[in-house]
Each structure stands twice: as C-alpha cells, then as structure tokens.
Design a protein around this motif. Structure first.
Motif, PDB file in Angstrom:
ATOM      1  N   LYS A 212       0.828  -1.204   0.000  1.00 50.38           N
ATOM      2  CA  LYS A 212       0.000   0.000   0.000  1.00 50.38           C
ATOM      3  C   LYS A 212       0.864   1.257   0.000  1.00 50.38           C
ATOM      4  O   LYS A 212       0.558   2.245  -0.688  1.00 50.38           O
ATOM      5  CB  LYS A 212      -0.923  -0.007   1.217  1.00 50.38           C
ATOM      6  N   ILE A 213       1.953   1.241   0.757  1.00 50.15           N
ATOM      7  CA  ILE A 213       2.864   2.393   0.788  1.00 50.15           C
ATOM      8  C   ILE A 213       3.458   2.646  -0.595  1.00 50.15           C
ATOM      9  O   ILE A 213       3.515   3.788  -1.068  1.00 50.15           O
ATOM     10  CB  ILE A 213       3.994   2.168   1.816  1.00 50.15           C
ATOM     11  N   VAL A 214       3.884   1.569  -1.251  1.00 53.71           N
ATOM     12  CA  VAL A 214       4.486   1.701  -2.588  1.00 53.71           C
ATOM     13  C   VAL A 214       3.478   2.298  -3.574  1.00 53.71           C
ATOM     14  O   VAL A 214       3.807   3.207  -4.351  1.00 53.71           O
ATOM     15  CB  VAL A 214       4.994   0.335  -3.092  1.00 53.71           C
ATOM     16  N   ILE A 215       2.237   1.803  -3.549  1.00 55.68           N
ATOM     17  CA  ILE A 215       1.202   2.304  -4.462  1.00 55.68           C
ATOM     18  C   ILE A 215       0.951   3.792  -4.227  1.00 55.68           C
ATOM     19  O   ILE A 215       0.864   4.592  -5.175  1.00 55.68           O
ATOM     20  CB  ILE A 215      -0.113   1.515  -4.277  1.00 55.68           C
ATOM     21  N   VAL A 216       0.849   4.188  -2.957  1.00 58.15           N
ATOM     22  CA  VAL A 216       0.591   5.597  -2.637  1.00 58.15           C
ATOM     23  C   VAL A 216       1.755   6.481  -3.064  1.00 58.15           C
ATOM     24  O   VAL A 216       1.558   7.569  -3.628  1.00 58.15           O
ATOM     25  CB  VAL A 216       0.309   5.765  -1.127  1.00 58.15           C
ATOM     26  N   LEU A 217       2.985   6.022  -2.811  1.00 60.35           N
ATOM     27  CA  LEU A 217       4.161   6.809  -3.198  1.00 60.35           C
ATOM     28  C   LEU A 217       4.252   6.967  -4.720  1.00 60.35           C
ATOM     29  O   LEU A 217       4.565   8.057  -5.218  1.00 60.35           O
ATOM     30  CB  LEU A 217       5.433   6.164  -2.658  1.00 60.35           C
ATOM     31  N   VAL A 218       3.970   5.878  -5.449  1.00 60.20           N
ATOM     32  CA  VAL A 218       3.969   5.961  -6.916  1.00 60.20           C
ATOM     33  C   VAL A 218       2.908   6.953  -7.388  1.00 60.20           C
ATOM     34  O   VAL A 218       3.147   7.766  -8.292  1.00 60.20           O
ATOM     35  CB  VAL A 218       3.729   4.567  -7.541  1.00 60.20           C
ATOM     36  N   ALA A 219       1.726   6.909  -6.746  1.00 63.66           N
ATOM     37  CA  ALA A 219       0.649   7.834  -7.114  1.00 63.66           C
ATOM     38  C   ALA A 219       1.041   9.281  -6.821  1.00 63.66           C
ATOM     39  O   ALA A 219       0.790  10.185  -7.634  1.00 63.66           O
ATOM     40  CB  ALA A 219      -0.626   7.470  -6.357  1.00 63.66           C
ATOM     41  N   LEU A 220       1.660   9.522  -5.659  1.00 63.62           N
ATOM     42  CA  LEU A 220       2.084  10.876  -5.296  1.00 63.62           C
ATOM     43  C   LEU A 220       3.142  11.403  -6.255  1.00 63.62           C
ATOM     44  O   LEU A 220       3.046  12.545  -6.741  1.00 63.62           O
ATOM     45  CB  LEU A 220       2.618  10.894  -3.860  1.00 63.62           C
ATOM     46  N   LEU A 221       4.156  10.579  -6.540  1.00 64.38           N
ATOM     47  CA  LEU A 221       5.230  11.016  -7.436  1.00 64.38           C
ATOM     48  C   LEU A 221       4.717  11.229  -8.860  1.00 64.38           C
ATOM     49  O   LEU A 221       5.081  12.210  -9.520  1.00 64.38           O
ATOM     50  CB  LEU A 221       6.357   9.982  -7.434  1.00 64.38           C
ATOM     51  N   GLY A 222       3.859  10.318  -9.327  1.00 65.53           N
ATOM     52  CA  GLY A 222       3.292  10.469 -10.664  1.00 65.53           C
ATOM     53  C   GLY A 222       2.433  11.716 -10.778  1.00 65.53           C
ATOM     54  O   GLY A 222       2.530  12.476 -11.754  1.00 65.53           O
ATOM     55  N   SER A 223       1.606  11.942  -9.744  1.00 65.90           N
ATOM     56  CA  SER A 223       0.757  13.140  -9.737  1.00 65.90           C
ATOM     57  C   SER A 223       1.597  14.402  -9.703  1.00 65.90           C
ATOM     58  O   SER A 223       1.306  15.382 -10.407  1.00 65.90           O
ATOM     59  CB  SER A 223      -0.183  13.111  -8.522  1.00 65.90           C
ATOM     60  N   GLY A 224       2.657  14.380  -8.885  1.00 70.12           N
ATOM     61  CA  GLY A 224       3.539  15.544  -8.796  1.00 70.12           C
ATOM     62  C   GLY A 224       4.201  15.875 -10.118  1.00 70.12           C
ATOM     63  O   GLY A 224       4.291  17.049 -10.510  1.00 70.12           O
ATOM     64  N   LEU A 225       4.647  14.835 -10.842  1.00 65.75           N
ATOM     65  CA  LEU A 225       5.284  15.060 -12.143  1.00 65.75           C
ATOM     66  C   LEU A 225       4.296  15.631 -13.160  1.00 65.75           C
ATOM     67  O   LEU A 225       4.633  16.536 -13.939  1.00 65.75           O
ATOM     68  CB  LEU A 225       5.870  13.743 -12.668  1.00 65.75           C
ATOM     69  N   LEU A 226       3.066  15.111 -13.158  1.00 67.44           N
ATOM     70  CA  LEU A 226       2.060  15.615 -14.090  1.00 67.44           C
ATOM     71  C   LEU A 226       1.708  17.071 -13.784  1.00 67.44           C
ATOM     72  O   LEU A 226       1.598  17.898 -14.703  1.00 67.44           O
ATOM     73  CB  LEU A 226       0.804  14.746 -14.020  1.00 67.44           C
ATOM     74  N   LEU A 227       1.539  17.382 -12.505  1.00 67.89           N
ATOM     75  CA  LEU A 227       1.222  18.770 -12.127  1.00 67.89           C
ATOM     76  C   LEU A 227       2.389  19.700 -12.429  1.00 67.89           C
ATOM     77  O   LEU A 227       2.198  20.841 -12.860  1.00 67.89           O
ATOM     78  CB  LEU A 227       0.857  18.836 -10.645  1.00 67.89           C
ATOM     79  N   ALA A 228       3.606  19.202 -12.198  1.00 67.30           N
ATOM     80  CA  ALA A 228       4.799  20.017 -12.449  1.00 67.30           C
ATOM     81  C   ALA A 228       4.941  20.368 -13.918  1.00 67.30           C
ATOM     82  O   ALA A 228       5.441  21.439 -14.272  1.00 67.30           O
ATOM     83  CB  ALA A 228       6.042  19.282 -11.959  1.00 67.30           C
ATOM     84  N   ASN A 229       4.488  19.477 -14.785  1.00 65.92           N
ATOM     85  CA  ASN A 229       4.578  19.720 -16.220  1.00 65.92           C
ATOM     86  C   ASN A 229       3.416  20.545 -16.757  1.00 65.92           C
ATOM     87  O   ASN A 229       3.339  20.786 -17.969  1.00 65.92           O
ATOM     88  CB  ASN A 229       4.649  18.388 -16.976  1.00 65.92           C
ATOM     89  N   ASN A 230       2.503  20.938 -15.869  1.00 67.49           N
ATOM     90  CA  ASN A 230       1.399  21.792 -16.303  1.00 67.49           C
ATOM     91  C   ASN A 230       1.572  23.195 -15.713  1.00 67.49           C
ATOM     92  O   ASN A 230       2.487  23.914 -16.082  1.00 67.49           O
ATOM     93  CB  ASN A 230       0.060  21.174 -15.899  1.00 67.49           C
ATOM     94  N   LYS A 231       0.752  23.554 -14.749  1.00 68.40           N
ATOM     95  CA  LYS A 231       0.820  24.902 -14.176  1.00 68.40           C
ATOM     96  C   LYS A 231       1.227  24.900 -12.705  1.00 68.40           C
ATOM     97  O   LYS A 231       1.261  25.940 -12.059  1.00 68.40           O
ATOM     98  CB  LYS A 231      -0.544  25.596 -14.304  1.00 68.40           C
ATOM     99  N   GLY A 232       1.511  23.712 -12.163  1.00 63.45           N
ATOM    100  CA  GLY A 232       1.837  23.629 -10.752  1.00 63.45           C
ATOM    101  C   GLY A 232       0.707  23.006  -9.962  1.00 63.45           C
ATOM    102  O   GLY A 232      -0.125  22.272 -10.505  1.00 63.45           O
ATOM    103  N   ILE A 233       0.653  23.288  -8.676  1.00 62.60           N
ATOM    104  CA  ILE A 233      -0.337  22.689  -7.777  1.00 62.60           C
ATOM    105  C   ILE A 233      -1.601  23.533  -7.742  1.00 62.60           C
ATOM    106  O   ILE A 233      -1.553  24.707  -7.357  1.00 62.60           O
ATOM    107  CB  ILE A 233       0.238  22.548  -6.358  1.00 62.60           C
ATOM    108  N   PRO A 234      -2.757  22.976  -8.123  1.00 62.20           N
ATOM    109  CA  PRO A 234      -4.009  23.742  -8.027  1.00 62.20           C
ATOM    110  C   PRO A 234      -4.342  24.048  -6.565  1.00 62.20           C
ATOM    111  O   PRO A 234      -4.169  23.187  -5.695  1.00 62.20           O
ATOM    112  CB  PRO A 234      -5.057  22.801  -8.637  1.00 62.20           C
ATOM    113  N   VAL A 235      -4.820  25.248  -6.321  1.00 59.99           N
ATOM    114  CA  VAL A 235      -5.196  25.624  -4.954  1.00 59.99           C
ATOM    115  C   VAL A 235      -6.296  24.705  -4.430  1.00 59.99           C
ATOM    116  O   VAL A 235      -6.323  24.369  -3.244  1.00 59.99           O
ATOM    117  CB  VAL A 235      -5.649  27.099  -4.916  1.00 59.99           C
ATOM    118  N   ILE A 236      -7.185  24.277  -5.312  1.00 54.67           N
ATOM    119  CA  ILE A 236      -8.275  23.401  -4.884  1.00 54.67           C
ATOM    120  C   ILE A 236      -7.739  22.077  -4.353  1.00 54.67           C
ATOM    121  O   ILE A 236      -8.331  21.470  -3.452  1.00 54.67           O
ATOM    122  CB  ILE A 236      -9.256  23.155  -6.058  1.00 54.67           C
TER     123      ILE A 236
END
Length: 387
Positions: A212-236
């Motif tokens: 479960k830890i591995v899945i969550v970490l992969v999701a966090l890192l993947g989400s961070g990379l996708l957001l980083a390649n767009n406009k950053g972290i949405p306030v929402i």
C-alpha cells in the motif's frame, strides 16, 4: 503465494482503480483520443471531481453514523451557490462576508435536517428527500430561474489559481513539495503502525502494508510530475488535502470519531455506554450541510456562475463514491481514504468515457453497472479475508 492473494484481497479496490485507469489509457491512445494522463487533463480531473471528494467525505460520516444518506446535498449546493452569486455578483458584497454567510447557511440547513432526524426521529430518507425538493425550489426562487455570472476575480483565485503563480517556477517547486509530502506520508504511516503495535492493536500484514505504501508513493510522485509539467499545484488540491487529512484524523484519532463508529455499529449499545447518540447523529448532518456549502463555493468558482440547475445528481456521485470505497449500508464501517478512492474511481470513469466520446446515456448505464460490480467484488473479498 498466499501472501500475494492476501495482498490482492485486502487492496482489491485500489487494484481495481489502477486497472481501470490503465485500460482507459490504452483505449484512449489506441483510438487516437490523446491521453488521460496528459498534464492538462490530469489537472482537469482534479478540478472536475473536487466536489465529489468533498461531498463524499461528508456523506461517509452520515453512512458510518446511521447507515443513512443525505439526498439533499445537490440541492444545498444549488441554494448556497445561488446565495453566493446574488451576494458577490448582484449586490457586490465583500467576498469574505459572502463566503462566511454561505458556510453559515450550510450549517443551518444541516442543523434543520439534523433536528428532525436525530431528535424527532423522522427517517433520514424522508427528511432529506423533502430537503432535496425544498432547497432546489428555494434556489430557483433566489435566482429567479436565471444564471448569474461572472464572479469577482479575487474570489476565483481562491479556488481556480495555481501555486506558484509563475509557470516558470512550477516544475521545481511542485517536485520539492511532492517529495516533502512523500516523506511526510512515510513518517506518518510508520508512526501509526508502530503506535498500534505498541498498544497491541491489530495491524495489517507487513507485505500488504508495504504494498500500500508503494502504491501511494507511486501515485504521489506520478501526480507531482504531471502537475509540475502543467501549471503547478491547483489551490483546490490543497483544500481537498486539508479536508481529507482533517476528517481522517477525526475519524481515526478522536473520541468523537470512535463514538461515531460505535453509533453506526450498534446505537443501543453506544447509548448504554454513555454516548449521546442523538447529538452525534445531529452533528453528522450539520457537518454534511457545512461540507455541501464548501462544495457549492468550489463549484460556482469552477463554473464562474451560479445556476438553478447546479448540483443535479451530485448526491448520487457522493453516495456511489462512499459505497465503492467500502462503506457499509448498515453503518459503522467505512474510511475517509476509501471514500476518496471511490470518488477518484468515479472521476476517472466520467473523464475516460467523456474523452472517448461515449453517449451520456451509456455513461450512466456503465456507471451503474460498475458501481454494483465494485461493491460486490469488495464485499466478497472482505468475506474471504475474514474467513
């Protein structure tokens, strides 16, 4: 081999979510419709489904506490959104005064319904069904059947802007924040596990815990990379994270949370143990009203308008997210994390079918079948785990 089956059984919902996301991505790419995981579309998924997560968290507490649901949340969203539109656009009121007024209205609506349910003991289904019609009618009266727009830019930036403001700084700052969150998550889950072991509480098997830890970490890192390649972290996204963490803490680490689970498990036993069951039941609907008001503020900012049809079907998305996430229709069972996964599941389903151009009528059919199938699989897997 038995450990692998145990991991699959305990994390069936999470695995189902990953499988659905992968299947959609393969299908979308094969039909030349782009990609579900493009940076811009990933940000859209967060924005489009923010209301589902907010409402699902509130709905979860209603389901845990009494096995009931709130059918009026979509109408509350419409009414509170209408009040926000009239105050901010028509009256040009101070946005902070308008936000405070909307939140107070949400709490009062929750208190109104909670009173009839908790103290008069009218079935929640009847009270919230009446509320669904009552508050929708009030929204139509407030708006006079018209749509109000646009909202002030200073209000919109609290829900539709990004951190950082400069797109040039988005990549580095977003990755730094993502790594900090990953470290914080690891520390938090390890502390929680060691604390439970120290108190001789039952904990999940180590292999399942690591998985479960591995899945969550992969999701966090993947989400961070996708957001980083767009406009950053949405306030929402920050608002959603704050709501999820706060309510997770309340459910798992407070006396009120334990009492809520006790209420849903066996109300008579909880009452004999000294729990003020009426007040706890009342609070669940007050909280639902408050979170419905928060969802309304988010929705009017996203659409940049207040419409009398806003919130149609929102209650079904929230209820579906909770049951997909493992909540029991009988009360006493469910987690905030599960409700969030259920909300993400619904969001991925909506987004994937929209990208593929599937007709709206077929989308409803598919969502209904998937909801039933997901709940059946989850229930059967849990029965096998207990066996």
């Amino acid at each position: 081999m038995s450990q692998i089956f145990d991991i699959l059984k305990r994390n069936s919902l999470l695995i189902a979510l990953v499988v659905v996301m992968v299947l959609f991505e393969i299908t979308i790419r094969a039909t030349n419709h782009g990609s579900m995981f493009s940076p811009s579309n990933f940000t859209n998924i967060i924005s489009q489904n923010s209301y589902v997560i907010i409402l699902a968290v509130g709905m979860l507490f209603c389901i845990i506490g009494c096995g009931n649901v709130d059918l009026s949340v979509g109408s509350i969203v419409a009414l509170v959104g209408a009040i926000a539109g009239v105050m901010m656009v028509n009256w040009e009121s101070n946005i902070y005064l308008a936000i405070a007024t909307c939140l107070i209205v949400g709490v009062l609506i929750g208190a109104w319904q909670g009173f009839w349910i908790a103290y008069v003991r009218i079935p929640a289904f009847i009270v919230t069904l009446a509320g669904m019609m009552l508050f929708r009618g009030m929204a139509l009266l407030v708006l006079d059947g018209l749509t109000i727009s646009p909202f002030p830019p200073e209000y919109l930036r609290y829900f539709t802007s990004f951190i950082p403001k400069s797109r040039a700084d988005a990549f580095g700052l977003t990755l730094i924040i993502t790594l900090i969150l990953c470290a914080g998550y690891i520390i938090a889950v390890l502390y929680s596990r060691f604390n439970k072991i120290k108190k001789h509480y039952e904990v999940e098997p180590f292999t399942s815990f690591i998985f479960k830890i591995v899945i969550v970490l992969v999701a966090l890192l993947g989400s961070g990379l996708l957001l980083a390649n767009n406009k950053g972290i949405p306030v929402i996204l920050i608002l959603l994270a704050a709501i999820v963490m706060f309510y997770s803490f309340v459910a798992n680490n407070t006396v009120s949370g334990r009492r809520l689970y006790a209420l849903g498990g066996n109300e008579k036993a909880a009452k004999l143990s000294g729990v003020n069951t009426n007040f706890m039941l009342f609070l669940t609907y007050v909280n639902m009203g408050f979170l419905s008001a928060v969802a309304a503020l988010v929705c009017v900012a996203r659409f940049n308008s207040a419409a009398p049809t806003e919130g149609n079907g929102y209650e079904l998305d929230a209820i579906g997210a909770c049951f997909i996430g493992g909540a029991s229709a009988y009360g006493g069972v469910g987690t905030v994390g599960g409700a969030v996964i259920g909300a993400v599941f619904m969001g991925v389903l909506n987004n994937g079918m929209s990208i593929l151009g599937i007709d709206a009528n077929w989308q409803k059919t598919v969502k209904g079948m998937v909801l039933l199938l997901a709940v059946v699989i989850d229930v059967l897997s849990k029965k096998r785990v207990k066996a």
